[in-house]
Scaffold this motif. Structure first.
Motif, PDB file in Angstrom:
ATOM      1  N   LYS A  43      42.057  28.016  30.107  1.00 54.81           N
ATOM      2  CA  LYS A  43      42.803  28.029  31.361  1.00 54.81           C
ATOM      3  C   LYS A  43      41.873  28.293  32.533  1.00 54.81           C
ATOM      4  O   LYS A  43      40.782  28.839  32.371  1.00 54.81           O
ATOM      5  N   GLU A  44      42.329  27.935  33.714  1.00 52.30           N
ATOM      6  CA  GLU A  44      41.536  28.172  34.899  1.00 52.30           C
ATOM      7  C   GLU A  44      41.548  29.655  35.261  1.00 52.30           C
ATOM      8  O   GLU A  44      42.496  30.385  34.965  1.00 52.30           O
ATOM      9  N   ARG A  45      40.477  30.048  35.939  1.00 52.90           N
ATOM     10  CA  ARG A  45      40.410  31.419  36.433  1.00 52.90           C
ATOM     11  C   ARG A  45      41.454  31.582  37.534  1.00 52.90           C
ATOM     12  O   ARG A  45      41.600  30.722  38.404  1.00 52.90           O
ATOM     13  N   GLU A  46      42.167  32.707  37.497  1.00 47.80           N
ATOM     14  CA  GLU A  46      43.225  32.926  38.483  1.00 47.80           C
ATOM     15  C   GLU A  46      43.000  34.233  39.237  1.00 47.80           C
ATOM     16  O   GLU A  46      42.457  35.197  38.698  1.00 47.80           O
ATOM     17  N   GLY A  47      43.442  34.254  40.475  1.00 47.18           N
ATOM     18  CA  GLY A  47      43.345  35.453  41.280  1.00 47.18           C
ATOM     19  C   GLY A  47      44.389  36.471  40.885  1.00 47.18           C
ATOM     20  O   GLY A  47      45.543  36.115  40.659  1.00 47.18           O
ATOM     21  N   VAL A  48      43.979  37.714  40.792  1.00 45.14           N
ATOM     22  CA  VAL A  48      44.877  38.814  40.438  1.00 45.14           C
ATOM     23  C   VAL A  48      45.172  39.671  41.664  1.00 45.14           C
ATOM     24  O   VAL A  48      46.331  39.983  41.954  1.00 45.14           O
ATOM     25  N   SER A  49      44.128  40.034  42.378  1.00 50.93           N
ATOM     26  CA  SER A  49      44.298  40.919  43.521  1.00 50.93           C
ATOM     27  C   SER A  49      43.053  40.864  44.383  1.00 50.93           C
ATOM     28  O   SER A  49      41.977  40.451  43.934  1.00 50.93           O
ATOM     29  N   CYS A  50      43.198  41.288  45.634  1.00 54.18           N
ATOM     30  CA  CYS A  50      42.026  41.416  46.498  1.00 54.18           C
ATOM     31  C   CYS A  50      42.278  42.526  47.502  1.00 54.18           C
ATOM     32  O   CYS A  50      43.428  42.907  47.764  1.00 54.18           O
ATOM     33  N   ILE A  51      41.172  43.018  48.052  1.00 54.20           N
ATOM     34  CA  ILE A  51      41.225  43.998  49.120  1.00 54.20           C
ATOM     35  C   ILE A  51      40.257  43.539  50.189  1.00 54.20           C
ATOM     36  O   ILE A  51      39.116  43.156  49.891  1.00 54.20           O
ATOM     37  N   SER A  52      40.714  43.548  51.434  1.00 57.07           N
ATOM     38  CA  SER A  52      39.893  43.031  52.514  1.00 57.07           C
ATOM     39  C   SER A  52      38.726  43.964  52.801  1.00 57.07           C
ATOM     40  O   SER A  52      38.705  45.129  52.380  1.00 57.07           O
ATOM     41  N   THR A  53      37.772  43.460  53.549  1.00 62.28           N
ATOM     42  CA  THR A  53      36.580  44.240  53.881  1.00 62.28           C
ATOM     43  C   THR A  53      36.967  45.545  54.569  1.00 62.28           C
ATOM     44  O   THR A  53      36.442  46.612  54.259  1.00 62.28           O
ATOM     45  N   SER A  54      37.902  45.465  55.496  1.00 64.50           N
ATOM     46  CA  SER A  54      38.327  46.647  56.245  1.00 64.50           C
ATOM     47  C   SER A  54      39.168  47.595  55.416  1.00 64.50           C
ATOM     48  O   SER A  54      39.350  48.752  55.789  1.00 64.50           O
ATOM     49  N   GLY A  55      39.705  47.088  54.287  1.00 68.35           N
ATOM     50  CA  GLY A  55      40.661  47.874  53.507  1.00 68.35           C
ATOM     51  C   GLY A  55      42.054  47.819  54.086  1.00 68.35           C
ATOM     52  O   GLY A  55      42.985  48.425  53.536  1.00 68.35           O
ATOM     53  N   SER A  57      44.078  45.311  54.250  1.00 68.02           N
ATOM     54  CA  SER A  57      44.992  44.435  53.522  1.00 68.02           C
ATOM     55  C   SER A  57      44.665  44.379  52.050  1.00 68.02           C
ATOM     56  O   SER A  57      43.496  44.376  51.661  1.00 68.02           O
ATOM     57  N   THR A  58      45.720  44.346  51.254  1.00 67.48           N
ATOM     58  CA  THR A  58      45.586  44.051  49.833  1.00 67.48           C
ATOM     59  C   THR A  58      46.556  42.925  49.494  1.00 67.48           C
ATOM     60  O   THR A  58      47.525  42.679  50.221  1.00 67.48           O
ATOM     61  N   ASN A  59      46.283  42.268  48.415  1.00 69.60           N
ATOM     62  CA  ASN A  59      47.121  41.150  48.010  1.00 69.60           C
ATOM     63  C   ASN A  59      47.188  41.120  46.492  1.00 69.60           C
ATOM     64  O   ASN A  59      46.205  41.494  45.828  1.00 69.60           O
ATOM     65  N   TYR A  60      48.339  40.691  45.960  1.00 68.87           N
ATOM     66  CA  TYR A  60      48.526  40.680  44.520  1.00 68.87           C
ATOM     67  C   TYR A  60      49.213  39.389  44.075  1.00 68.87           C
ATOM     68  O   TYR A  60      50.085  38.869  44.778  1.00 68.87           O
ATOM     69  N   TYR A 104      39.971  41.303  57.818  1.00 65.61           N
ATOM     70  CA  TYR A 104      41.255  41.976  58.018  1.00 65.61           C
ATOM     71  C   TYR A 104      42.242  41.675  56.882  1.00 65.61           C
ATOM     72  O   TYR A 104      42.960  42.560  56.434  1.00 65.61           O
ATOM     73  N   TYR A 105      42.305  40.426  56.484  1.00 62.46           N
ATOM     74  CA  TYR A 105      43.244  40.012  55.440  1.00 62.46           C
ATOM     75  C   TYR A 105      42.472  39.318  54.333  1.00 62.46           C
ATOM     76  O   TYR A 105      41.370  38.833  54.550  1.00 62.46           O
ATOM     77  N   CYS A 106      43.072  39.284  53.146  1.00 58.16           N
ATOM     78  CA  CYS A 106      42.380  38.613  52.053  1.00 58.16           C
ATOM     79  C   CYS A 106      43.354  37.798  51.226  1.00 58.16           C
ATOM     80  O   CYS A 106      44.562  38.080  51.187  1.00 58.16           O
ATOM     81  N   SER A 107      42.798  36.814  50.603  1.00 56.76           N
ATOM     82  CA  SER A 107      43.520  36.004  49.627  1.00 56.76           C
ATOM     83  C   SER A 107      42.618  35.842  48.425  1.00 56.76           C
ATOM     84  O   SER A 107      41.433  35.561  48.576  1.00 56.76           O
ATOM     85  N   ALA A 108      43.176  35.996  47.245  1.00 55.87           N
ATOM     86  CA  ALA A 108      42.370  35.936  46.015  1.00 55.87           C
ATOM     87  C   ALA A 108      42.290  34.507  45.506  1.00 55.87           C
ATOM     88  O   ALA A 108      42.800  34.176  44.430  1.00 55.87           O
TER      89      ALA A 108
END
Length: 126
Positions: A43-55, A57-60, A104-108
């Motif tokens: 399967k392809e690698r998938e994004g689970v979560s990220c945290i922006s440089t500034s902290g 924003s997080t994303n799941y 500021y914001y992130c996307s995995a």
């Protein structure tokens, strides 16, 4: 040279918890957004979560919302992924990666991250 090393993987029963660590060397982790990704064979690698440089924003991924928590400790040059309520479908090799551009914001998204660790295996099984 920028290097990321994942640790904390292992075998856990369904419903259990693990905390993954992503340690950085050769660069200041506080200058990068950090993402966690996972991949199973075939399967392809998938994004689970990220945290922006500034902290700021997080994303799941929807599949882990409410169960996983990403955090960073810039003093330790480390990012963590706390995984609770683990399910067999969480079984995968987990990777962390760095991106200097998501302040500021992130996307995995896999294609936005250009420095990767070697991965740590997480197996959820009874």
């Amino acid at each position: 040279q920028l290097q990321l090393v994942e640790s904390g993987g292992g075998l856990v029963q369904p419903g259990g918890s693990l905390r993954l660590s992503c340690a950085a060397s050769g660069f200041t982790m506080g200058d990068y957004a950090i993402g966690w990704f996972r991949q199973v064979p075939g399967k392809e690698r998938e994004g689970v979560s990220c945290i922006s440089t500034s902290g700021f924003s997080t994303n799941y991924a929807d599949s882990v919302k409410g169960r996983f928590t990403i955090s960073r400790d810039n003093a330790k040059n480390t990012v963590y992924l706390q995984m609770n309520g683990l399910k067999p479908e969480d079984t995968a090799v987990y990777y962390c990666a760095a991106d200097p551009n998501q302040y500021y914001y992130c996307s995995a998204y896999v294609f936005t991250f250009d420095s990767w660790g070697q991965g740590t295996q997480v197996t959820v099984s009874s």
